[in-house]
Design a protein around this motif. Structure first.
Motif, PDB file in Angstrom:
ATOM      1  N   GLY A   1       0.821  -1.205   0.000  1.00  0.00           N
ATOM      2  CA  GLY A   1       0.000   0.000   0.000  1.00  0.00           C
ATOM      3  C   GLY A   1       0.852   1.251   0.000  1.00  0.00           C
ATOM      4  N   PRO A   2       0.213   2.430  -0.030  1.00  0.00           N
ATOM      5  CA  PRO A   2      -1.227   2.638  -0.074  1.00  0.00           C
ATOM      6  C   PRO A   2      -1.856   2.019  -1.321  1.00  0.00           C
ATOM      7  CG  PRO A   2      -0.084   4.686   0.485  1.00  0.00           C
ATOM      8  CD  PRO A   2       0.953   3.703   0.051  1.00  0.00           C
ATOM      9  N   PHE A   3      -2.980   1.363  -1.130  1.00  0.00           N
ATOM     10  CA  PHE A   3      -3.588   0.592  -2.208  1.00  0.00           C
ATOM     11  C   PHE A   3      -4.188   1.498  -3.276  1.00  0.00           C
ATOM     12  CE2 PHE A   3      -2.953  -2.384   1.097  1.00  0.00           C
ATOM     13  CZ  PHE A   3      -2.874  -3.632   0.499  1.00  0.00           C
ATOM     14  N   VAL A   4      -4.594   2.689  -2.888  1.00  0.00           N
ATOM     15  CA  VAL A   4      -5.118   3.612  -3.890  1.00  0.00           C
ATOM     16  C   VAL A   4      -4.040   3.966  -4.907  1.00  0.00           C
ATOM     17  CG1 VAL A   4      -4.564   5.728  -2.614  1.00  0.00           C
ATOM     18  CG2 VAL A   4      -6.523   5.680  -4.173  1.00  0.00           C
ATOM     19  N   ASN A   5      -2.770   3.843  -4.537  1.00  0.00           N
ATOM     20  CA  ASN A   5      -1.664   4.120  -5.453  1.00  0.00           C
ATOM     21  C   ASN A   5      -1.170   2.877  -6.175  1.00  0.00           C
ATOM     22  OD1 ASN A   5      -1.700   6.802  -4.607  1.00  0.00           O
ATOM     23  ND2 ASN A   5      -0.165   6.454  -3.008  1.00  0.00           N
TER      24      ASN A   5
ATOM     25  N   GLU B   1      -3.236   8.807   3.486  1.00  0.00           N
ATOM     26  CA  GLU B   1      -3.797   8.883   2.140  1.00  0.00           C
ATOM     27  C   GLU B   1      -5.313   9.089   2.176  1.00  0.00           C
ATOM     28  OE1 GLU B   1      -3.004   9.005  -0.965  1.00  0.00           O
ATOM     29  OE2 GLU B   1      -0.818   8.791  -0.882  1.00  0.00           O
ATOM     30  N   LEU B   2      -5.957   8.637   3.263  1.00  0.00           N
ATOM     31  CA  LEU B   2      -7.411   8.780   3.369  1.00  0.00           C
ATOM     32  C   LEU B   2      -7.856  10.236   3.358  1.00  0.00           C
ATOM     33  CD1 LEU B   2      -8.171   6.094   6.116  1.00  0.00           C
ATOM     34  CD2 LEU B   2      -8.353   5.847   3.641  1.00  0.00           C
TER      35      LEU B   2
ATOM     36  N   LEU C   1     -13.105   7.836  14.680  1.00  0.00           N
ATOM     37  CA  LEU C   1     -13.166   8.505  13.382  1.00  0.00           C
ATOM     38  C   LEU C   1     -13.766   7.581  12.332  1.00  0.00           C
ATOM     39  CD1 LEU C   1      -9.615  10.143  13.366  1.00  0.00           C
ATOM     40  CD2 LEU C   1     -11.778  11.243  13.984  1.00  0.00           C
ATOM     41  N   PRO C   2     -14.248   8.142  11.212  1.00  0.00           N
ATOM     42  CA  PRO C   2     -14.749   7.288  10.122  1.00  0.00           C
ATOM     43  C   PRO C   2     -13.665   6.405   9.514  1.00  0.00           C
ATOM     44  CG  PRO C   2     -15.513   9.545   9.861  1.00  0.00           C
ATOM     45  CD  PRO C   2     -14.495   9.568  10.960  1.00  0.00           C
ATOM     46  N   TRP C   3     -12.391   6.795   9.630  1.00  0.00           N
ATOM     47  CA  TRP C   3     -11.256   5.989   9.157  1.00  0.00           C
ATOM     48  C   TRP C   3     -11.376   5.677   7.661  1.00  0.00           C
ATOM     49  CZ3 TRP C   3      -7.541   6.360  12.381  1.00  0.00           C
ATOM     50  CH2 TRP C   3      -6.420   5.524  12.325  1.00  0.00           C
ATOM     51  N   GLY C   4     -11.732   6.737   6.927  1.00  0.00           N
ATOM     52  CA  GLY C   4     -11.931   6.559   5.493  1.00  0.00           C
ATOM     53  C   GLY C   4     -13.277   5.979   5.136  1.00  0.00           C
TER      54      GLY C   4
ATOM     55  N   GLN D   1       3.071  18.179  -4.107  1.00  0.00           N
ATOM     56  CA  GLN D   1       3.311  18.752  -2.783  1.00  0.00           C
ATOM     57  C   GLN D   1       2.560  17.976  -1.704  1.00  0.00           C
ATOM     58  OE1 GLN D   1       3.067  23.048  -2.429  1.00  0.00           O
ATOM     59  NE2 GLN D   1       3.489  23.309  -4.615  1.00  0.00           N
ATOM     60  N   GLN D   2       1.347  17.501  -2.029  1.00  0.00           N
ATOM     61  CA  GLN D   2       0.623  16.658  -1.077  1.00  0.00           C
ATOM     62  C   GLN D   2       1.404  15.375  -0.798  1.00  0.00           C
ATOM     63  OE1 GLN D   2      -3.256  15.979  -2.733  1.00  0.00           O
ATOM     64  NE2 GLN D   2      -4.079  17.937  -1.995  1.00  0.00           N
ATOM     65  N   ASP D   3       1.996  14.787  -1.831  1.00  0.00           N
ATOM     66  CA  ASP D   3       2.819  13.588  -1.652  1.00  0.00           C
ATOM     67  C   ASP D   3       3.931  13.849  -0.641  1.00  0.00           C
ATOM     68  OD1 ASP D   3       1.290  12.193  -3.481  1.00  0.00           O
ATOM     69  OD2 ASP D   3       2.691  12.478  -5.142  1.00  0.00           O
ATOM     70  N   GLY D   4       4.562  15.011  -0.754  1.00  0.00           N
ATOM     71  CA  GLY D   4       5.631  15.363   0.167  1.00  0.00           C
ATOM     72  C   GLY D   4       5.133  15.512   1.585  1.00  0.00           C
ATOM     73  N   VAL D   5       3.958  16.111   1.750  1.00  0.00           N
ATOM     74  CA  VAL D   5       3.371  16.264   3.083  1.00  0.00           C
ATOM     75  C   VAL D   5       3.107  14.901   3.710  1.00  0.00           C
ATOM     76  CG1 VAL D   5       1.346  17.057   4.358  1.00  0.00           C
ATOM     77  CG2 VAL D   5       2.360  18.523   2.602  1.00  0.00           C
TER      78      VAL D   5
END
Length: 377
Positions: free
Chosen positions: A83-87, A184-185, A221-224, A274-278
């Motif tokens: 993972g992350p599986f979305v990627n 990633e969520l 939390l909803p946890w995604g 930039q989000q990837d870096g964060v």
């Protein structure tokens, strides 16, 4: 080409090695696959129990459909932990379809699960293959509780929660891969099922869950959104399903919630790079290394489902220990059935629908990992 009928992809990771433990315990040979054969060999020697009695092979591969499908050929089932599986997940799913093998994984990422269902579910069904994400503690225990609640006639609405003792210094915590998936969520909608429609949780949603197992409410939390609303979306028995996740003995969930709020205000509109870096910085700062093996005296879990109908109300609870170790056991339970061609469903299906919730619960109970109770309300 795989030498053995089971492939563990992401074999040098924490969860991958726990799956190996259980396959070795069941005397099931496997092929360990990942980006670095040297890293796999090193980590297996350090972490995998009873390795000297195992039958296994190690294969190094790049993450693309062509190479993965060649490696997967000859196997019957792939246990994916990359993972992350979305990627990375859809590449592995497609490779499994090309190689003609079943696909199971450990994720609850709704975006990936929905895409896997919509793009590959029917193709897997036509091929007589199973596509089953989310065979892991955090989703399977809640689903077992939900299925136990649904055994009560008239129940058509579910609220589920997965509550576990969170990470502390000196105790097994959250793995690097899990942390990356958690952050990633923030980039994806978090949905629940309400009156037969998928609805998005508002930004900043949280729950204070009251359980008779604890003195104080558990901040959750909803946890995604978790996998469960997606699996229940097309279940004719269920009109509504809301799921939550919480750690009950520390402030980890409030920290994650705060990061989520910061994401909405500071990072949401940044370019993807930039989000990837964060996200990479968040993972590095919160989970710098692989945690130690869980201890049965420390890692404890309470998962429950409240089921309601017009006149029916029931609470099903599954209490357990060592969630990562339990994830390895759930994967092994699925592998056993897949090797025996003993499935109740093919195509896109949850673990409970593919193998039966009573089978999975029995497998866990027999090994001292879980115990279930059901009470009318």
């Amino acid at each position: 080409m795989a030498k053995y009928p089971v492939v563990i992809y992401g074999a040098s990771g924490y969860t991958g090695m726990l799956i190996m433990d259980w396959l070795i315990d069941q005397d099931i040979p496997f092929t360990a696959v990942g980006r670095s054969a040297a890293r796999i060999k090193e980590m297996m020697a350090e972490r995998v129990v009873r390795l000297e009695s195992a039958r296994y092979d190690i294969v190094e591969v790049n993450h693309n459909v062509e190479e993965l499908s060649k490696v997967f050929q000859g196997s019957k089932v792939v246990c994916n932990t990359v993972g992350p599986f979305v990627n990375f997940g859809l590449t592995t799913v497609e490779a499994c379809l090309r190689a003609g093998c079943h696909y199971i994984d450990t994720t609850g990422e709704q975006g990936f699960i929905r895409n896997a269902r919509d793009q590959f579910g029917e193709l897997f069904r036509q091929a007589g293959l199973l596509l089953s994400p989310s065979l892991a503690y955090m989703y399977t225990y809640s689903e077992i509780a939900a299925e136990l609640a649904l055994e009560t006639p008239g129940v058509d609405a579910l609220e589920t929660a997965a509550l576990s003792r969170g990470p502390r210094t000196g105790a097994a915590g959250v793995t690097v891969g899990s942390t990356a998936s958690i952050f990633e969520l923030f980039r994806s909608p978090q949905c629940y099922l309400w009156e037969n429609e998928m609805m998005e949780h508002p930004s900043g949603t949280s729950f204070n869950i009251t359980s008779p197992d604890f003195m104080q409410p558990v901040f959750s939390l909803p946890w995604g959104g978790t996998a469960l609303p997606i699996y229940m979306e097309r279940d004719p028995r269920v009109r509504s399903c809301v799921s939550a996740v919480g750690f009950y003995d520390n402030n980890v969930m409030r920290l994650v919630h705060g990061i989520g709020e910061k994401w909405e205000t500071e990072y949401k509109d940044l370019p993807v790079e930039q989000q990837d870096g964060v996200i990479a910085q968040l993972v590095e700062s919160t989970t710098p290394a692989m945690p130690p093996r869980e201890r049965t005296t420390l890692q404890r879990t309470v998962d429950f489902a409240i089921g309601r109908g017009q006149l029916a109300a029931v609470r099903a609870t599954v209490r357990g220990i060592t969630p990562y170790i339990a994830t390895g056991a759930i994967q092994a339970a699925a592998v056993i059935r897949l090797l025996d061609d003993d499935m109740q469903a093919v195509g896109f299906a949850s673990g409970c629908k593919a193998f039966g919730h009573r089978y999975l619960l029995g497998f866990l109970e027999q090994r001292g990992l879980a115990r279930a109770t059901v009470e009318e309300l």
